[in-house]
Scaffold this motif. Structure first.
Motif: not given
Length: 179
Positions: A1-7, A23-31
């Motif tokens: 769902m975050l990817s919809t926001f343009g992760a 505070q969230v810091a994804p390591k990849s586009q897959k989240l």
């Protein structure tokens, strides 16, 4: 769902869930992996059907249903295992604008639309007497070499338009009045 926001990879997000910030810091586009408040996380999730997901996090199972999604406001309401959650997402750009005191929204169904920053009116998209729904564009303001579409944040009716196309405006100058 975050990817919809343009992760983006290497991005940092501030996610507010029912008034608690993370505070969230994804390591990849897959989240599915990254850090939450500095602690590593790993999430497995699958889409069950449109608007419904199944998540595994810390060996616990969660059924997630998307109730409401406002992409332009980066806001959603979720039902997680029968409990309702309100989620708001901010990225680095949102934080920068907030720190500079530049708010791109109208801030509720207010009686006035004010310029969130100094700029140039590129286009006025409404007419006096026009009724607008929440999220409909009001005008385009060019600032910091970007065109910003200012939108209604509530159901309003245009009472008067105080600017014209091509006019320079200052921060907090009234652009449009609403009834």
């Amino acid at each position: 769902m975050l990817s919809t926001f343009g992760a983006r990879e290497k991005a940092m997000y501030e996610i507010e869930i029912n008034d608690k910030s993370y505070q969230v810091a994804p390591k990849s586009q897959k989240l599915n992996t990254g850090l939450i408040n500095g602690n590593p996380y790993e999430i497995d999730f699958i889409k069950v059907k449109e608007g419904e997901y199944h998540l595994l996090y810390n060996n616990k199972s969660y059924n997630v249903e998307l109730i409401k999604f406002l992409e332009d406001k980066k806001h959603m309401e979720l039902l997680v295992n029968g409990n309702k959650y309100t989620v708001a997402v901010k990225d680095e750009f949102d934080a920068l604008l907030e720190n500079l005191g530049l708010d791109m929204s109208l801030g509720g169904a207010e009686k006035e639309l004010k310029a969130p920053m100094p700029g140039l009116v590129v286009d006025v998209l409404v007419e006096v007497g026009q009724e607008l729904k929440d999220g409909e564009p009001v005008l385009i303001l060019e600032a910091m070499k970007m065109e910003n579409v200012l939108k209604a944040t509530g159901d309003v009716k245009v009472k008067s338009i105080e600017v014209t196309k091509g006019r320079a405006v200052e921060k907090n100058q009234v652009l449009v009045n609403f009834e």
